[in-house]
Design a protein around this motif. Structure first.
Motif, mmCIF file in Angstrom:
data_model
loop_
_atom_site.group_PDB
_atom_site.id
_atom_site.type_symbol
_atom_site.label_atom_id
_atom_site.label_comp_id
_atom_site.label_asym_id
_atom_site.label_seq_id
_atom_site.Cartn_x
_atom_site.Cartn_y
_atom_site.Cartn_z
ATOM 1 N N SER A 156 13.829 -5.407 7.509
ATOM 2 C CA SER A 156 12.624 -5.075 8.258
ATOM 3 C C SER A 156 12.199 -3.638 7.979
ATOM 4 O O SER A 156 11.011 -3.348 7.755
ATOM 5 C CB SER A 156 12.859 -5.284 9.757
ATOM 6 N N ARG A 157 13.156 -2.738 7.973
ATOM 7 C CA ARG A 157 12.860 -1.321 7.711
ATOM 8 C C ARG A 157 12.337 -1.135 6.286
ATOM 9 O O ARG A 157 11.354 -0.428 6.065
ATOM 10 C CB ARG A 157 14.129 -0.474 7.934
ATOM 11 N N LEU A 158 12.978 -1.775 5.318
ATOM 12 C CA LEU A 158 12.525 -1.667 3.932
ATOM 13 C C LEU A 158 11.127 -2.251 3.768
ATOM 14 O O LEU A 158 10.289 -1.699 3.042
ATOM 15 C CB LEU A 158 13.515 -2.377 2.995
ATOM 16 N N TYR A 159 10.864 -3.363 4.447
ATOM 17 C CA TYR A 159 9.545 -3.989 4.409
ATOM 18 C C TYR A 159 8.491 -3.054 4.986
ATOM 19 O O TYR A 159 7.429 -2.847 4.389
ATOM 20 C CB TYR A 159 9.574 -5.317 5.170
ATOM 21 N N GLN A 160 8.778 -2.468 6.146
ATOM 22 C CA GLN A 160 7.824 -1.551 6.774
ATOM 23 C C GLN A 160 7.567 -0.333 5.892
ATOM 24 O O GLN A 160 6.418 0.109 5.753
ATOM 25 C CB GLN A 160 8.312 -1.120 8.165
ATOM 26 N N ASP A 161 8.611 0.214 5.299
ATOM 27 C CA ASP A 161 8.457 1.365 4.410
ATOM 28 C C ASP A 161 7.616 1.001 3.182
ATOM 29 O O ASP A 161 6.730 1.762 2.777
ATOM 30 C CB ASP A 161 9.816 1.899 3.956
ATOM 31 N N ALA A 162 7.879 -0.150 2.588
ATOM 32 C CA ALA A 162 7.128 -0.588 1.412
ATOM 33 C C ALA A 162 5.667 -0.854 1.765
ATOM 34 O O ALA A 162 4.757 -0.502 1.010
ATOM 35 C CB ALA A 162 7.767 -1.837 0.800
ATOM 36 N N LYS A 163 5.456 -1.448 2.914
ATOM 37 C CA LYS A 163 4.097 -1.734 3.370
ATOM 38 C C LYS A 163 3.339 -0.423 3.608
ATOM 39 O O LYS A 163 2.183 -0.278 3.196
ATOM 40 C CB LYS A 163 4.161 -2.575 4.647
ATOM 41 N N ALA A 164 3.980 0.535 4.251
ATOM 42 C CA ALA A 164 3.347 1.836 4.503
ATOM 43 C C ALA A 164 3.043 2.555 3.193
ATOM 44 O O ALA A 164 1.972 3.150 3.036
ATOM 45 C CB ALA A 164 4.239 2.698 5.394
ATOM 46 N N ALA A 165 3.967 2.511 2.246
ATOM 47 C CA ALA A 165 3.753 3.163 0.955
ATOM 48 C C ALA A 165 2.578 2.529 0.228
ATOM 49 O O ALA A 165 1.759 3.229 -0.385
ATOM 50 C CB ALA A 165 5.017 3.084 0.104
ATOM 51 N N ARG A 166 2.467 1.219 0.311
ATOM 52 C CA ARG A 166 1.349 0.519 -0.340
ATOM 53 C C ARG A 166 0.034 0.923 0.315
ATOM 54 O O ARG A 166 -0.951 1.196 -0.369
ATOM 55 C CB ARG A 166 1.540 -0.989 -0.267
ATOM 56 N N LEU A 167 0.001 0.997 1.623
ATOM 57 C CA LEU A 167 -1.222 1.375 2.331
ATOM 58 C C LEU A 167 -1.590 2.828 2.096
ATOM 59 O O LEU A 167 -2.747 3.168 1.926
ATOM 60 C CB LEU A 167 -1.072 1.116 3.833
ATOM 61 N N ASN A 168 -0.588 3.704 2.075
ATOM 62 C CA ASN A 168 -0.839 5.134 1.879
ATOM 63 C C ASN A 168 -1.163 5.490 0.434
ATOM 64 O O ASN A 168 -1.864 6.449 0.174
ATOM 65 C CB ASN A 168 0.354 5.970 2.348
ATOM 66 N N GLY A 169 -0.635 4.715 -0.483
ATOM 67 C CA GLY A 169 -0.836 5.009 -1.898
ATOM 68 C C GLY A 169 -2.114 4.439 -2.460
ATOM 69 O O GLY A 169 -2.443 4.694 -3.615
ATOM 70 N N GLY A 170 -2.822 3.663 -1.674
ATOM 71 C CA GLY A 170 -4.039 3.044 -2.187
ATOM 72 C C GLY A 170 -3.699 1.951 -3.170
ATOM 73 O O GLY A 170 -2.557 1.550 -3.344
ATOM 74 N N LYS A 171 -4.703 1.466 -3.843
ATOM 75 C CA LYS A 171 -4.521 0.385 -4.811
ATOM 76 C C LYS A 171 -3.923 0.954 -6.093
ATOM 77 O O LYS A 171 -4.417 1.924 -6.665
ATOM 78 C CB LYS A 171 -5.866 -0.271 -5.147
ATOM 79 N N GLU A 172 -2.817 0.345 -6.484
ATOM 80 C CA GLU A 172 -2.178 0.759 -7.729
ATOM 81 C C GLU A 172 -2.413 -0.330 -8.769
ATOM 82 O O GLU A 172 -2.737 -1.455 -8.433
ATOM 83 C CB GLU A 172 -0.673 0.947 -7.524
ATOM 84 N N ALA A 173 -2.226 0.009 -10.009
ATOM 85 C CA ALA A 173 -2.394 -0.980 -11.065
ATOM 86 C C ALA A 173 -1.444 -2.137 -10.840
ATOM 87 O O ALA A 173 -0.262 -1.936 -10.560
ATOM 88 C CB ALA A 173 -2.118 -0.332 -12.429
ATOM 89 N N GLY A 174 -1.974 -3.326 -10.902
ATOM 90 C CA GLY A 174 -1.151 -4.519 -10.716
ATOM 91 C C GLY A 174 -0.968 -4.934 -9.280
ATOM 92 O O GLY A 174 -0.392 -5.958 -9.000
ATOM 93 N N SER A 175 -1.421 -4.138 -8.308
ATOM 94 C CA SER A 175 -1.270 -4.544 -6.916
ATOM 95 C C SER A 175 -2.478 -5.365 -6.508
ATOM 96 O O SER A 175 -3.532 -5.297 -7.116
ATOM 97 C CB SER A 175 -1.111 -3.325 -5.996
ATOM 98 N N GLU A 176 -2.310 -6.168 -5.468
ATOM 99 C CA GLU A 176 -3.399 -7.022 -5.006
ATOM 100 C C GLU A 176 -4.235 -6.331 -3.985
ATOM 101 O O GLU A 176 -3.867 -5.543 -3.226
ATOM 102 C CB GLU A 176 -2.819 -8.310 -4.417
#
Length: 176
Positions: A156-176
């Motif tokens: 759960s913690r890893l998921y939340q961290d990954a989700k936050a990083a995706r939201l904070n980092g904006g759209k990256e190449a290859g991300s949906e």
């Protein structure tokens, strides 16, 4: 395919090896259990994903959750939950209702048909679940219970961290 105990021995020499083996086995167990559960649910015409969503909504919330709350609880997308919920609504297992205070929010509510499904399946489901853990004695079951709770908290913690990083980092190449 090689026997799992032979593969286990090959990975047992280091913490990283054991972690790799465990991760692979968790994914394989999940696939095999999904197949088994789908077979068990087949007479009622629901999938394992639908079954899990009904359980999450019916037992995981004290209120009618929003689509996003269910998506967060299941670590999936809003669109995925909406699609599965719409299919379950067509089958009469749940209703999708606009929140009276915020019309943009759709709330999911299980129906009496859903409650009836679980009540009618109860004894069969208990037996099917016990079969899944037949090889474990009481001490092993208790240890597994505690280990899974720890793994879930970490996941759960890893998921939340990954989700936050995706939201904070904006759209990256290859991300949906």
């Amino acid at each position: 395919m090689a026997d799992a105990s032979d593969v286990k021995d090959a990975f047992a020499s280091s913490r990283l090896g054991m972690a790799r083996f465990t991760l692979i086995m968790v994914f394989l167990i999940e696939q095999r259990w999904r197949y088994y559960i789908e077979k068990e649910l087949e007479p009622d015409g629901i999938t394992a994903k639908q079954w899990l969503m009904l359980i999450v909504i019916g037992a995981g919330f004290r209120h009618a959750p929003s689509i996003q709350e269910v998506a967060d609880a299941m670590s999936t997308t809003h669109q995925n939950v909406k699609q599965v919920a719409a299919a379950m609504e067509r089958r009469g297992f749940m209703t999708l209702e606009r929140d009276p205070e915020n019309r943009r929010i759709i709330r999911l509510k299980v129906t009496q048909k859903c409650h009836d499904l679980f009540r009618n399946r109860d004894e069969h489901d208990k037996q099917a679940m016990l079969r899944m853990f037949e090889g474990l004695d009481d001490e092993e079951m208790k240890a597994l219970f505690n280990i899974v709770a720890k793994l879930e908290a970490r996941a759960s913690r890893l998921y939340q961290d990954a989700k936050a990083a995706r939201l904070n980092g904006g759209k990256e190449a290859g991300s949906e």
